[in-house]
Design a protein around this motif. Structure first.
Motif: not given
Lengths: 216, 566
Positions: A137, A166, A168-169
């Motif tokens: 990301d 990712s 995070k995403e």
């Protein structure tokens, strides 16, 4: 050692318990990957892992209920001597690096070697590893390890499955762990069919079966 | 020493003078002298032995400044290494603590012989009761210093003038309950105490800055008044000890074991760790010297920018600092992060055998929080230190650095290659639990949980991942009161007491459940009482099992192979 774990890892609730180890340099996102997979959450503020953290997740693999027991290890080199306490009996090892950090990619090989030494699986050549390049990301300009290079590395180590994720995403995390689960299950089954006749393991099996009250 | 004006130094060894009540910066020569003489007894001074990159030159001027008598082999003052204190290790120095009712039948929990305490105290004091620079018999110690307990000591501040030229006590007004209010005027920075300059110089000033809310029978219930009075009398007991010209460390330990009042903790910790000299006359110069040494080291370490730094260490520290206590606002502020990373980096390069190891970042935070709290008003955990004057940040950083160094010096082998100290402690914990709760030990064995799988972190981070920082701070009051073995040995008994607390729950769990449970123990709601109880239980186990088994005896750094096979 692997037979010892096998008896332990089979239990009544799920067909199999699969032990997965996550390795890689400090700060590449091992804890975040595990928490994204298990809890569907991302936090920017995890504390650094000390020793190893433990999480579980039940999943269906081809209609079989398996429990993934995931060990998220500490990345700092100083903790490597701990490996033997956590690596033994693993069914799959996940090697994680940060695509924006060249060095974390270069150390993958030594993480792999270290694992093989400390876990000492029956057949090192066929032991399943999965490679994950995390933090895709982060904007493209910062990327240090091209996908091609990572894939070439995986190819050279015996066609290791490779994912870019990712945490995070939540990109590709589920897919990566599905492959991890499959490989772990395959490894577990292979061990079961091939390994039970080793003379050195018979005692272990007997002792553990008694303890668990679970016939093998 | 308050308002005593300058003391005329005696001739001979008393060249190092301490000018109380004047600005010590005006005496650079004094400081230099002190540094020189100090280096004479540096053989086992951990500052030096553990600090190959120390920028303090150490010319050996034999005989220049030796304390009399048996000092040839002994290390005087706060420069003792923890090994020098081994004789003291078995001395009971903590108060009798209440043991948990369920353990009441256990024999000998918490009883001490006062005779041995007194005898060992003398032996101990002869070795440790001073600062780095001077011997105990120094005749320049002011004899007139009064030991005033209680809150009336405001009078002793009459002659002390703040930098602004205003008597510090001038605005103090007697409160209804005997307390007084300290001046709040002229704040330079929001939250910064007005008297910070006096504190920077000498933490002893904190003794005169304790605020007691006036007791009002119309407002407060009788229970509240009782609690307030209890607090005041507790603070007074500490003040009696801390105000002495030579702090009786045995008394301080025995008081501090049961917890230190917040206002006095910064000074008490620094004394207990041997950073602050017990002799009040030495404090100003000693602190000045140590703080300068730290600041010089830091300056040197960072002088060439990141390129000139150890990249591996710096990378690790700089990715760990943002992950240090991320749930507490104080640690999210840039100023905190810059100060902490500097402390950790300087420590790491001065201790190449271990370098920086993850977990040490946790261990510095209680110091940061406690020492910072001395200078500010209000809750330190939500404070932004960015507005503080640089001199305050420098002083807090330096004090954190040295106290962290003192702490880590006692547990060095926890962080060197292969971490033998932790391996040994984990193995000792297993043996200890086998003895105190064999059912639990058997169950953990049956479900194939290995002690190292859950207790490695307990040792590596001193249970800081299991408790709030506030609770850890309370625990450290006791650890520091345990002398040199607090963090290495007493901690083991705390871990054992902590584990067996959950015995009933754990025995019903399988491998997975045990691991999940031990990794997020339900301690969020724990407060001071719970910690006090845990410490008391630990003390009881220590009384029962310390030295009772070869397994549990500290055998140095040797780790046998079978012990490693955890």
């Amino acid at each position: 050692m692997s037979s010892r774990k096998k008896v332990l890892l089979k239990n009544k609730n799920s067909d199999y318990k699969l032990k997965v180890i996550i390795l890689g340099d400090s700060g590449v996102g091992k804890t975040s990957l595990m928490n994204q997979y298990v809890n569907k959450k991302f936090s920017a503020s995890y504390k650094a892992t000390i020793g190893a953290d433990f999480l579980t997740k039940e999943v269906l693999v081809d209609d079989r209920l398996v429990t993934m027991q995931i060990w998220d290890t500490a990345g700092q080199e100083r903790f490597q001597s701990l490996g033997v306490a956590f690596y033994r009996g693993a069914d799959c090892c996940v090697l994680v690096y940060d695509v924006n950090n060249q060095k974390s990619f270069e150390t993958l090989d030594s993480w792999r070697d270290e694992f093989l030494i400390q876990a000492s699986p029956r057949d090192a050549d066929s032991f399943p590893f999965v490679v994950i390049g995390n933090k895709i990301d982060v904007d493209d300009g910062k990327r240090q390890v091209p996908q091609k290079r990572a894939m070439a590395f995986c190819q050279s180590k015996g066609s290791l499955p490779y994912f870019e994720t990712s945490a995070k995403e939540a990109i590709n995390v589920e897919q990566a762990f599905e492959v991890i689960a499959r490989h772990a299950l395959a490894q577990e089954e292979a061990e079961e069919y091939s390994g039970d006749f080793g003379a050195s393991t018979i005692v272990d099996i007997g002792a553990d079966a008694d303890r668990d009250g679970c016939a093998c | 020493m308050w308002g005593g004006g300058s003391k005329k130094p005696q001739s001979g060894p008393a060249q190092e003078m301490v000018q109380v009540g004047t600005n010590p910066i005006a005496n650079p020569k004094t400081t230099t002298l002190d540094k020189d003489t100090n280096t004479d007894r540096s053989e086992s001074s951990f500052w030096r032995s553990r600090s190959p990159q120390s920028n303090v030159s150490t010319p050996h001027r034999d005989g220049a400044y030796r304390p009399p008598a048996d000092s040839q082999t002994k290390v005087v003052g706060a420069s003792y290494s923890y090994t020098d204190m081994l004789n003291f290790e078995n001395t009971p120095s903590r108060p009798r603590t209440p043991t948990h009712s369920k353990h009441k039948s256990t024999p000998s929990g918490g009883s001490h012989s006062p005779t041995t305490a007194a005898a060992s105290y003398n032996a101990f004091m002869s070795q440790t009761d001073d600062d780095w620079g001077l011997d105990l018999n120094d005749t320049s110690i002011p004899k007139e210093t009064t030991v005033t307990g209680g809150l009336g000591s405001i009078a002793s501040m009459a002659g002390v003038t703040s930098i602004e030229g205003r008597p510090l006590g001038a605005k103090g007004s007697k409160g209804a309950g005997g307390g007084y209010e300290y001046p709040l005027a002229k704040k330079r920075t929001k939250g910064l105490k007005a008297q910070f300059e006096g504190l920077v110089r000498d933490p002893g000033n904190s003794l005169h800055m304790i605020y007691h809310p006036p007791i009002n029978t119309d407002v407060h219930s009788s229970a509240e008044i009782e609690a307030m009075n209890a607090r005041i009398s507790r603070i007074n007991r500490f003040k009696t000890v801390l105000q002495s010209s030579t702090v009786d460390l045995t008394k301080l330990r025995s008081l501090a074991w049961g917890g230190i009042p917040d206002e006095l903790r910064p000074m008490a910790w620094q004394l207990l760790l041997g950073y602050l000299p017990a002799n009040s006359d030495r404090r100003v110069t000693t602190l000045e010297r140590k703080r300068k040494e730290y600041l010089d080291s830091a300056k040197q370490a960072f002088s060439r920018g990141e390129a000139g730094m150890d990249q591996t260490i710096w990378h690790q520290i700089s990715i760990d600092i943002p992950r240090t206590n991320p749930h507490i606002p104080l640690y999210g502020h840039k100023t905190t992060q810059r100060c902490l990373e500097k402390i950790l980096y300087v420590w790491a390069i001065r201790h190449p055998a271990s370098g920086y190891v993850q977990g040490i970042n946790d261990l510095v935070t209680p110091f940061w929080q406690v020492f910072l709290s001395a200078y500010i008003e209000g809750d330190v955990e939500t404070f932004d230190p960015g507005s503080l004057p640089p001199e305050v940040l420098d002083v807090v950083s330096a004090d954190c650095f040295w106290c962290l160094t003192k702490l880590l010096d006692g547990i060095q082998d926890n962080y060197i290659h292969s971490q033998p100290g932790i391996q040994r402690q984990v193995s000792q914990l297993r043996d200890l639990v086998r003895r105190i709760d064999s059912g639990l030990a058997k169950h953990l064995n049956d479900v194939q949980v290995q002690f190292i799988q859950f207790s490695f972190r307990w040792m590596n981070c001193m249970l800081m991942r299991e408790f709030s920082v506030k609770n850890v701070i309370r625990m450290w009051d006791t650890y520091m009161s345990e002398g040199n073995s607090g963090f290495s040995e007493f901690h083991l008994y705390v871990c054992a007491a902590f584990l067996v607390k959950w015995s009933a729950e754990l025995k019903k769990m399988d491998f997975q459940e045990v691991m999940m449970f031990l990794q997020s123990l339900p301690t969020k709601e724990w407060g001071e009482k719970d910690i006090g109880l845990l410490l008391s239980e630990a003390f009881m186990w220590q009384s029962l099992y310390r030295n009772s088994s070869a397994h549990l005896r500290d055998d140095g750094t040797t780790v046998h192979n079978e012990e490693l096979n955890l």
